[in-house]
Structure formats: structure tokens, C-alpha cells
Design a protein around this motif. Structure first.
Motif, PDB file in Angstrom:
ATOM      1  N   SER A  77       2.003  37.404  46.405  1.00  0.00           N
ATOM      2  CA  SER A  77       2.094  35.976  46.090  1.00  0.00           C
ATOM      3  C   SER A  77       0.712  35.335  46.016  1.00  0.00           C
ATOM      4  CB  SER A  77       2.961  35.255  47.128  1.00  0.00           C
ATOM      5  OG  SER A  77       2.355  35.386  48.398  1.00  0.00           O
ATOM      6  N   ASN A  78      -0.358  36.156  46.257  1.00  0.00           N
ATOM      7  CA  ASN A  78      -1.715  35.613  46.181  1.00  0.00           C
ATOM      8  C   ASN A  78      -2.047  35.235  44.733  1.00  0.00           C
ATOM      9  OD1 ASN A  78      -1.376  37.663  48.254  1.00  0.00           O
ATOM     10  ND2 ASN A  78      -3.474  37.196  48.832  1.00  0.00           N
ATOM     11  N   ALA A  79      -2.923  34.224  44.611  1.00  0.00           N
ATOM     12  CA  ALA A  79      -3.390  33.864  43.273  1.00  0.00           C
ATOM     13  C   ALA A  79      -4.480  34.844  42.857  1.00  0.00           C
ATOM     14  CB  ALA A  79      -3.949  32.450  43.287  1.00  0.00           C
ATOM     15  N   PRO A  80      -4.517  35.273  41.589  1.00  0.00           N
ATOM     16  CA  PRO A  80      -5.615  36.142  41.141  1.00  0.00           C
ATOM     17  C   PRO A  80      -6.921  35.362  41.124  1.00  0.00           C
ATOM     18  CG  PRO A  80      -4.131  35.623  39.314  1.00  0.00           C
ATOM     19  CD  PRO A  80      -3.552  34.983  40.523  1.00  0.00           C
ATOM     20  N   THR A  81      -8.032  36.038  41.399  1.00  0.00           N
ATOM     21  CA  THR A  81      -9.337  35.383  41.299  1.00  0.00           C
ATOM     22  C   THR A  81      -9.895  35.602  39.904  1.00  0.00           C
ATOM     23  OG1 THR A  81     -10.201  37.390  42.306  1.00  0.00           O
ATOM     24  CG2 THR A  81      -9.985  35.486  43.732  1.00  0.00           C
ATOM     25  N   ALA A  82     -11.009  34.892  39.612  1.00  0.00           N
ATOM     26  CA  ALA A  82     -11.547  34.916  38.240  1.00  0.00           C
ATOM     27  C   ALA A  82     -12.245  36.237  37.911  1.00  0.00           C
ATOM     28  CB  ALA A  82     -12.512  33.757  38.045  1.00  0.00           C
ATOM     29  N   ASN A  83     -12.660  37.031  38.940  1.00  0.00           N
ATOM     30  CA  ASN A  83     -13.393  38.260  38.632  1.00  0.00           C
ATOM     31  C   ASN A  83     -12.450  39.374  38.180  1.00  0.00           C
ATOM     32  OD1 ASN A  83     -12.288  39.605  40.941  1.00  0.00           O
ATOM     33  ND2 ASN A  83     -13.758  38.499  42.218  1.00  0.00           N
ATOM     34  N   ASP A  84     -13.013  40.545  37.887  1.00  0.00           N
ATOM     35  CA  ASP A  84     -12.226  41.649  37.337  1.00  0.00           C
ATOM     36  C   ASP A  84     -11.608  42.554  38.393  1.00  0.00           C
ATOM     37  OD1 ASP A  84     -12.600  40.935  34.763  1.00  0.00           O
ATOM     38  OD2 ASP A  84     -14.395  42.153  34.465  1.00  0.00           O
ATOM     39  N   ASN A  85     -11.990  42.371  39.658  1.00  0.00           N
ATOM     40  CA  ASN A  85     -11.504  43.272  40.696  1.00  0.00           C
ATOM     41  C   ASN A  85      -9.989  43.141  40.892  1.00  0.00           C
ATOM     42  OD1 ASN A  85     -11.490  45.099  42.785  1.00  0.00           O
ATOM     43  ND2 ASN A  85     -12.126  43.590  44.329  1.00  0.00           N
ATOM     44  N   GLU A  86      -9.314  44.282  41.015  1.00  0.00           N
ATOM     45  CA  GLU A  86      -7.858  44.255  41.197  1.00  0.00           C
ATOM     46  C   GLU A  86      -7.423  44.863  42.522  1.00  0.00           C
ATOM     47  OE1 GLU A  86      -6.546  44.746  36.516  1.00  0.00           O
ATOM     48  OE2 GLU A  86      -6.403  46.472  37.837  1.00  0.00           O
ATOM     49  N   LEU A  87      -8.379  45.301  43.340  1.00  0.00           N
ATOM     50  CA  LEU A  87      -8.032  46.139  44.480  1.00  0.00           C
ATOM     51  C   LEU A  87      -8.419  45.503  45.817  1.00  0.00           C
ATOM     52  CD1 LEU A  87      -7.009  49.045  45.165  1.00  0.00           C
ATOM     53  CD2 LEU A  87      -9.412  49.685  45.272  1.00  0.00           C
ATOM     54  N   TYR A  88      -7.505  45.598  46.786  1.00  0.00           N
ATOM     55  CA  TYR A  88      -7.822  45.223  48.162  1.00  0.00           C
ATOM     56  C   TYR A  88      -7.693  46.471  49.027  1.00  0.00           C
ATOM     57  CZ  TYR A  88      -6.994  43.673  52.936  1.00  0.00           C
ATOM     58  OH  TYR A  88      -7.043  43.534  54.306  1.00  0.00           O
ATOM     59  N   ILE A  89      -8.732  46.787  49.798  1.00  0.00           N
ATOM     60  CA  ILE A  89      -8.646  47.891  50.769  1.00  0.00           C
ATOM     61  C   ILE A  89      -9.063  47.376  52.127  1.00  0.00           C
ATOM     62  CG2 ILE A  89      -9.439  50.189  51.416  1.00  0.00           C
ATOM     63  CD1 ILE A  89     -10.189  50.749  48.631  1.00  0.00           C
ATOM     64  N   ASP A  90      -8.211  47.546  53.123  1.00  0.00           N
ATOM     65  CA  ASP A  90      -8.577  47.169  54.487  1.00  0.00           C
ATOM     66  C   ASP A  90      -9.618  48.163  54.985  1.00  0.00           C
ATOM     67  OD1 ASP A  90      -7.016  45.597  57.047  1.00  0.00           O
ATOM     68  OD2 ASP A  90      -8.370  47.247  57.506  1.00  0.00           O
ATOM     69  N   ARG A  91     -10.745  47.664  55.498  1.00  0.00           N
ATOM     70  CA  ARG A  91     -11.828  48.591  55.831  1.00  0.00           C
ATOM     71  C   ARG A  91     -11.521  49.434  57.064  1.00  0.00           C
ATOM     72  NH1 ARG A  91     -16.266  43.880  57.077  1.00  0.00           N
ATOM     73  NH2 ARG A  91     -15.230  43.079  58.909  1.00  0.00           N
ATOM     74  N   ASP A  92     -10.542  49.009  57.869  1.00  0.00           N
ATOM     75  CA  ASP A  92     -10.199  49.802  59.051  1.00  0.00           C
ATOM     76  C   ASP A  92      -9.547  51.141  58.711  1.00  0.00           C
ATOM     77  OD1 ASP A  92     -11.250  48.119  60.840  1.00  0.00           O
ATOM     78  OD2 ASP A  92      -9.357  47.227  61.509  1.00  0.00           O
ATOM     79  N   ILE A  93      -9.085  51.333  57.475  1.00  0.00           N
ATOM     80  CA  ILE A  93      -8.379  52.581  57.175  1.00  0.00           C
ATOM     81  C   ILE A  93      -9.320  53.679  56.694  1.00  0.00           C
ATOM     82  CG2 ILE A  93      -6.314  51.297  56.539  1.00  0.00           C
ATOM     83  CD1 ILE A  93      -6.823  52.040  53.644  1.00  0.00           C
TER      84      ILE A  93
ATOM     85  N   LYS B 189       1.264  55.268  50.476  1.00  0.00           N
ATOM     86  CA  LYS B 189       1.557  55.142  51.916  1.00  0.00           C
ATOM     87  C   LYS B 189       0.813  53.962  52.523  1.00  0.00           C
ATOM     88  CE  LYS B 189       2.854  59.452  54.201  1.00  0.00           C
ATOM     89  NZ  LYS B 189       2.288  60.601  54.911  1.00  0.00           N
ATOM     90  N   TRP B 190      -0.486  53.873  52.226  1.00  0.00           N
ATOM     91  CA  TRP B 190      -1.268  52.772  52.787  1.00  0.00           C
ATOM     92  C   TRP B 190      -0.852  51.441  52.160  1.00  0.00           C
ATOM     93  CZ3 TRP B 190      -3.581  53.254  57.213  1.00  0.00           C
ATOM     94  CH2 TRP B 190      -4.078  54.501  57.597  1.00  0.00           C
ATOM     95  N   GLU B 191      -0.419  51.489  50.908  1.00  0.00           N
ATOM     96  CA  GLU B 191       0.083  50.255  50.289  1.00  0.00           C
ATOM     97  C   GLU B 191       1.353  49.808  51.013  1.00  0.00           C
ATOM     98  OE1 GLU B 191       1.404  50.594  46.258  1.00  0.00           O
ATOM     99  OE2 GLU B 191       1.211  48.451  45.868  1.00  0.00           O
ATOM    100  N   ASP B 192       2.207  50.792  51.353  1.00  0.00           N
ATOM    101  CA  ASP B 192       3.423  50.457  52.093  1.00  0.00           C
ATOM    102  C   ASP B 192       3.105  49.852  53.454  1.00  0.00           C
ATOM    103  OD1 ASP B 192       5.026  51.245  50.055  1.00  0.00           O
ATOM    104  OD2 ASP B 192       5.420  53.264  50.848  1.00  0.00           O
ATOM    105  N   SER B 193       2.022  50.316  54.113  1.00  0.00           N
ATOM    106  CA  SER B 193       1.658  49.699  55.395  1.00  0.00           C
ATOM    107  C   SER B 193       0.882  48.398  55.195  1.00  0.00           C
ATOM    108  CB  SER B 193       0.873  50.654  56.301  1.00  0.00           C
ATOM    109  OG  SER B 193       0.500  51.821  55.652  1.00  0.00           O
ATOM    110  N   GLY B 194       0.674  47.990  53.963  1.00  0.00           N
ATOM    111  CA  GLY B 194       0.061  46.684  53.708  1.00  0.00           C
ATOM    112  C   GLY B 194      -1.446  46.675  53.804  1.00  0.00           C
ATOM    113  N   LEU B 195      -2.076  47.854  53.850  1.00  0.00           N
ATOM    114  CA  LEU B 195      -3.523  47.891  54.037  1.00  0.00           C
ATOM    115  C   LEU B 195      -4.260  48.188  52.728  1.00  0.00           C
ATOM    116  CD1 LEU B 195      -3.448  49.668  57.489  1.00  0.00           C
ATOM    117  CD2 LEU B 195      -3.868  47.264  57.004  1.00  0.00           C
ATOM    118  N   ILE B 196      -3.499  48.496  51.686  1.00  0.00           N
ATOM    119  CA  ILE B 196      -4.052  48.570  50.336  1.00  0.00           C
ATOM    120  C   ILE B 196      -3.160  47.687  49.469  1.00  0.00           C
ATOM    121  CG2 ILE B 196      -4.186  50.052  48.286  1.00  0.00           C
ATOM    122  CD1 ILE B 196      -5.246  52.271  49.927  1.00  0.00           C
ATOM    123  N   ALA B 197      -3.773  46.948  48.530  1.00  0.00           N
ATOM    124  CA  ALA B 197      -2.956  46.143  47.621  1.00  0.00           C
ATOM    125  C   ALA B 197      -3.600  46.158  46.238  1.00  0.00           C
ATOM    126  CB  ALA B 197      -2.838  44.711  48.133  1.00  0.00           C
TER     127      ALA B 197
END
Lengths: 585, 86
Positions: free
Chosen positions: A370-386, A324-332
Motif C-alpha cells: 500500500s506504499n506510494a511509489p517514489t520518483a526514483n527507479d528503485n523497486e526493491l526493499y531489503i531489510d539489512r538485518d537479513i 521466503k524472505w518476501e513472505d516474512s516481510g523483509l524483502i519487498a
């Protein structure tokens, strides 16, 4: 019963309550409209002040910021509470003795100058609109996520509710609605925090659960969290990454800004006596501290739950809230190694750091980026407002808790919005019309102007919510910085110095304003690429620059005060009078 | 010195004392000396971290109540306390 039905039920009930209170406490005079007739009980005023003060930022965003920044979050915790000490000891009792309606009233009368009054009115309106835009947006976000209506519809419903009790009830209506809103918001904040605290630490009080051991293990919760974060290559939770000087200046700006914010100050005009103003600030801080000492616990619990539930999760098995949060664009999720498993590590997962979604879905059903991957191992984006909204779902709490949080978030945003709108309408009808341009209007006319101004202000605030200027988040620094650099010194010196005159006040205020405004505009808008510690003065970020602006204001005031004539005798008399609660024989 | 001046002096003294504590706890223990204090433990907290996230807030609340209580006494002593409400 579904979560959505429960949310409608809770939100509907709370709105019904606010409207009932508004009908019961209509305002009939300007006195009631501006300061609730000055009859508010100090405990009630404390609760109203707490609701007025704790906005969508405190309720929805703060714990999320602390969850991801750890120790650095202290600037908000201390900055947004420490200001009440300044308010109670330095400003509130004296402003209550002064007994007028607004902050520009004090500035204009104490400095016997219409220019000073006008500068103050412009500041009040600017600061309040900056602040209110974020609240209406918060209302829209809660509506769209939990009631599945369009954000704009949510904003319009919120406007309707505020319109009803602010325009009808004025300060009297707002005060008693805010007391109810405080009860709703604190209940909604504490219930999930208590349930999660029991689950994680067996301690029912979240503020102490934070210092307890983890349930079933012989290790302190914070030590465990420090271990988890460092193991994943993140900054340890109890360590900060901001410089000490920056934290110092931001905290000071938030404290002085809190004490100088017009919608908070004006609440102390509503109690009957000077001694009530003093103790009322204490009650307000007790009520605020309930949430503020819980917030760091919520933050730490959330961080632990996120790491435990998400790191190593197979995306195909992801729970409903995640999608659900991924659909609202706040988790990727950017599957760097194509193993279908979510990895949560230190550093930004992608560049640019906020997700840019494409229309397509990946093999696992995830939204592609469409973002470029970074060199580290992290795969997750979480918007802190959620964090506050999503945490009950992450922790697997029942549906009614989730519904409660939605009602609480709305109470926090609406109560702050109403307080700000009242300040704006008072600035127009009282400071601009009655005291400046149309001194001959009757009380009925003034009241009518106040209601029209409130209605117009709500309309403008709603527009900000529907068409949010892209810079809303960036301008919040303005509200506190400008309040710290303008009002705080001018009011403080107006009370504690009988020598302070209008020349010093006006030049001081303008110096503080122009410097702070210029610094923020430069780094946020003119030259945002240089907005980093290498270019900041003394390493002070735009969020903290209000402190320096305040110091400049004080310095300029002292110099100008020495070079210009003292204020007239009746002003000295006025200052002597506000210093004592009751005249001496 | 007139009573008015004495009252004001006493007020300022109380206020400055409390503000000193306010500064030491928040900017001192919570920010400037936080790293140093972090070597000590307070329940499950590092001490500096506790001051900055919770301890200072508890102290702030106490400061305001002490101020209100002491000022009421001062008001009475100098006969400037307000009437009880009708």
C-alpha cells in the motif's frame, strides 16, 4: 538431508554441548557464581569475553549495515573494537587488583557512598535490560526463520537454555559455555565467508579477499563494487554519507561505552592475576578481530552478490530464498514499470520506506504494497538485518552452511544474553541485598537470591522478546551512550585521580546521565520529526551524544572536585594499592 | 621520588604513548584524514577506507599486546610482579 533437518541437528548438538558444560561446571559458592572463583585462564577468558561481547547485533546485523552504508559502517568496526584498548590500558588491570565482584562494588567502595552505589546499580540494571531485550528477539527471529517454529516458541526455548546454565552455573557455567559458544559462532561466521571469498576472489582469507582482485578479472573487488554502486545511482561503497563530526562522536561513544559496559568489565574479575587481566583483553580483541575484520568483507561480497543476482531478475524466476524472505516481510518488490523485472537502484523504493503489505498478490505472484511509489527507479526493499542469514543462500552455498549460520546466530545471542542476565542478578543479590539492604544474610542465602534474581531476569527478558516494545531498536543507543557518560569517567577518575571524591563522582555521573538520557529521549520520543542534522547540537546524532555527555561528566567532576574536600586517607590508600599489582616492601 | 612514584610515572608514560597511537590511527587515519588518505592505494583498498574498516583493528590488537608485554617488564623491574600460580 534437508536444510531444516540439518539446522535442527546443528542447533540441537550445540545446545546439548552447552547443557553438558553447565552440568559439569556448577557453582557452589558466591565466589564461583559471581566471578568463577577468579580461576579462569586468560585465553579462555578472552574467548568468553569475545562471545559475551559479540551479540546478535555483531553477528547478524553489522555486516548488513556495512553492506548498505559502506564506509559509514566504520563507526561500528572501530567503535566496538577500539574500546578494548581503553579497557586494557585504563580499566581492566586496576579493577582486577581491586578484586571485588561488580561495577557498583567499585563505585560504592571507591566513593565511600551508598548513594553512588545505588546510582550505579540503577544504571547497570537499565543498561543490561536494554541490551538483553534485543538478544531474546534475535533468538526468536533465528528460530522462526530456520526452524519454522513460532517466534514466541523460539524465545521460550532460548529462555530455557539460558535459564539452565545461568541459574545453575552462574559465572563459572557461563564462562565455559561462552568459550564453546565462541567456537561455534566464529566457525559459523568464517565458513560461509571463506567459501564466498574463494568464489569471488580466489582468496581463501575473506579479510584479505576484500583487497584482492575479482576472480577471472583484472580489477580490484572494491573498485568493481564502487563502479557497480555508482552506475546504479547509489553512493559509492567506499564513500560515506554521514558527516565527519557525527562519525567521530558516534565512534567515541561506542568506544567509551564498550569500556564502560558492566557485563564486559566483570569478565576481568574472573582471571587470577593483574597481568592476566591485561593480556586477557588482548586475547579477547584477537578473537573479536577475527569476526570484525571479516565483517567488512562479508558486507562487500553480499552487496556484489545482491546486485548481480537481483538487479534485472525476472520475478517469475526468483529463487526460493527471495520468496521466503518476501513472505516474512523483509524483502519487498514494487513493480513501478509493470515489466515483471526487479530493478535495484539508489534511493528508497517506496514511501514510507518500510513496506506495508496488503493481503493481495500481484500478477507475478508478488505481495502487493500500500506504499506510494517514489520518483526514483528503485523497486526493491531489503531489510539489512537479513544479509548475514540470507547471504549463504544468495551465493548458492550448500544446506549445511545455512544450518551452521543458524547455530552461530543463536550462540551469539545466547552468550550475550547470559552475560547480561548474570550482571543483573549480581546487581540485585550482591549490590542491593548484601551490600545495601540485608548485609547480615549468609552466603547460602545470597547465592539463593542470586539464582532467584537470575530466574526473574530471564523471565522479564523473555517477555521483552515476546512482546518487544516498539522502541527496542531505538534504545540500543541508550546502552552505549549511558555507559560512556556514566561509568567510564567515574571509573577512570577513580583510578587515575587520588583527589577524586564522592561529591564529584555523584554530580558527574548524574550530569552525564541526565544530559544523555534527555537528549536521546527528546529526539527519539518527544520530537522525532526534528531528529535530523539541522536540529542536532553541533550535528551530533543521538547515537553519538554519549561522547558529549562524557565530556560534561569530566568537566563537572573537575569543578566539583576543586570545590569540595578531598576523600579520606583510607580511600587514597585504596587508590595507591590498586595501582600496583603486588604490594611494595 | 619513591619507587612507587617512578613505577606509576613509567606506566603513565607508556600508556599515553600507546593511546596517542590509538587516537591517531582510529580517529586520525580512520576518520579525520580518511578522505585525504583515500588518494593513496594499499593493495585493493583506498588507504583511508582500509584504516577505518580493518587497519585500525589490527593496530588495536598490537597496542594491547605491546602494553601487556611492557608492563610485565616494568612490574619485574620494580619488583611488583605477581607470583607464578601454584
Amino acid at each position: 538431508m534437508s536444510a531444516q533437518f540439518l539446522t535442527y541437528l546443528f542447533v540441537g548438538l550445540s545446545f546439548g554441548l552447552y547443557i553438558a558444560i553447565a552440568v559439569w561446571s556448577r557453582s557452589g559458592s558466591t565466589d564461583e557464581f559471581y566471578v568463577a572463583g577468579g580461576h579462569v585462564n586468560p585465553v579462555a577468558n578472552g574467548a568468553a569475553t569475545a562471545a559475551d561481547w559479540m551479540s546478535a547485533a555483531s553477528f547478524l546485523s553489522m555486516a548488513g549495515i556495512i553492506a548498505f552504508e559502506g564506509a559509514d559502517g566504520a563507526r561500528y568496526l572501530m567503535g566496538w573494537t577500539g574500546g578494548y584498548v581503553l579497557l586494557a590500558l585504563l580499566l581492566a588491570p586496576y579493577l582486577r587488583k581491586f578484586a571485588r565482584f561488580t561495577v557498583p562494588d567499585f563505585v560504592g567502595d571507591r566513593y565511600y557512598s551508598q548513594t553512588a552505589r545505588l546510582v550505579a546499580v540503577v544504571c547497570v540494571i537499565f543498561i543490561s535490560f536494554t541490551y538483553v531485550a534485543g538478544q531474546m528477539r534475535g533468538v526468536g527471529v533465528v528460530f522462526s526463520r530456520f526452524l519454522e517454529v513460532d517466534i514466541n516458541t523460539g524465545v521460550v526455548i532460548g529462555m530455557g537454555i539460558v535459564f539452565f546454565y545461568a541459574v545453575l552455573g552462574g559465572m563459572k557455567g557461563i564462562t565455559y559455555t561462552q568459550v564453546a559458544q565462541f567456537c561455534v559462532l566464529i566457525f559459523a561466521y568464517l565458513v560461509p565467508a571463506i567459501l564466498i571469498s574463494i568464489a569471488l576472489t580466489n582468496n581463501p582469507l575473506p579479510m584479505f579477499g576484500l583487497g584482492s582482485t575479482v576472480a577471472g578479472e583484472n580489477v580490484y573487488l572494491l573498485d568493481k563494487l564502487d563502479g557497480m554502486t555508482t552506475e546504479l545511482g547509489m553512493t559509492a561503497f567506499t564513500d560515506g554519507s554521514k558527516s565527519t563530526i557525527d562519525i567521530f562522536f558516534i565512534t567515541a561513544a561506542l568506544m567509551a561505552g564498550t569500556a564502560g559496559l558492566p557485563h564486559v568489565i566483570v569478565r576481568f574479575f574472573t582471571v587470577p592475576r593483574v597481568r592476566d587481566a591485561r593480556i586477557s583483553a588482548g586475547y579477547a580483541l584477537v578473537f573479536i578481530a577475527l569476526l570484525y575484520t571479516t565483517a567488512p568483507a562479508v558486507a562487500a561480497f553480499a552487496r556484489i552478490n545482491i546486485i548481480q543476482h537481483i538487479d534485472g531478475m525476472v520475478y517469475a524466476d526468483a529463487p526460493e530464498w527471495f520468496r521466503k524472505w518476501e513472505d516474512s516481510g523483509l524483502i519487498a518488490w514494487l513493480d513501478k514499470d509493470n515489466d515483471g523485472t526487479v530493478r535495484y537502484r539508489g534511493g528508497a523504493a517506496m514511501s514510507p520506506a518500510t513496506p506495508q503489505f496488503t493481503a493481495e498478490r500481484g500478477d507475478n505472484g508478488q505481495r502487493l504494497l500500500s506504499n506510494a511509489p517514489t520518483a526514483n527507479d528503485n523497486e526493491l526493499y531489503i531489510d539489512r538485518d537479513i544479509i548475514v542469514l540470507a547471504h549463504p543462500e544468495i551465493a548458492g552455498l550448500p544446506d549445511w552452511v545455512i544450518a551452521l549460520v543458524a547455530a552461530g546466530g543463536l550462540a551469539a545471542a545466547l552468550s550475550t544474553a547470559a552475560g547480561l542476565l548474570l550482571v543483573i542478578s549480581t546487581a540485585v543479590s550482591h549490590d542491593l541485598m548484601k551490600r545495601t539492604f540485608r548485609p547480615d544474610i549468609t552466603e547460602r542465602q545470597e547465592l539463593l537470591y542470586a539464582r532467584i534474581a537470575a530466574a526473574v531476569a530471564i523471565g522479564v527478558a523473555g517477555l521483552f522478546g515476546i512482546y518487544p516494545p516498539g522502541f527496542v531498536a531505538q534504545v540500543v543507543a541508550f546502552a552505549f551512550g549511558l555507559a560512556a557518560a556514566s561509568f567510564f569517567p567515574v571509573i577512570l577518575l577513580g583510578i587515575f585521580s587520588t583527589r577524586m571524591n564522592k561529591e564529584a563522582a555523584i554530580t558527574g555521573m548524574l550530569t552525564g546521565l541526565i544530559f544523555t538520557f534527555g537528549y536521546i529521549v527528546w529526539f527519539k520520543f518527544v520530537s522525532p520529526e526534528t531528529n535530523n542534522a539541522d536540529h542536532w547540537w553541533f550535528g551530533i546524532s543521538p547515537e553519538g551524544i554519549g561522547t558529549l555527555g562524557m565530556l560534561f561528566n569530566f568537566a563537572v567532576s573537575f569543578v566539583v572536585m576543586k570545590l569540595t574536600p578531598p576523600p579520606p586517607a583510607h580511600i587514597r590508600q585504596l587508590v595507591e594499592n590498586i595501582r600496583i599489582p603486588r604490594a611494595m616492601e | 621520588m619513591s619507587d612507587r612514584e617512578k613505577y606509576w610515572r613509567a606506566n603513565l608514560k607508556l600508556m599515553l604513548g600507546l593511546l596517542t597511537i590509538w587516537f591517531l590511527v582510529s580517529f586520525g587515519c580512520g576518520i579525520l584524514f580518511a578522505d585525504f588518505l583515500n588518494q593513496f592505494r594499499f593493495f585493493g583498498f583506498k588507504l583511508g577506507f582500509w584504516f577505518s574498516q580493518q587497519g585500525s583493528i589490527f593496530v588495536f590488537v598490537a597496542l594491547i599486546f605491546v602494553y601487556a608485554w611492557q608492563m610485565n617488564r616494568l612490574d619485574k623491574r620494580y619488583g611488583v610482579d605477581e607470583e607464578e600460580q601454584p
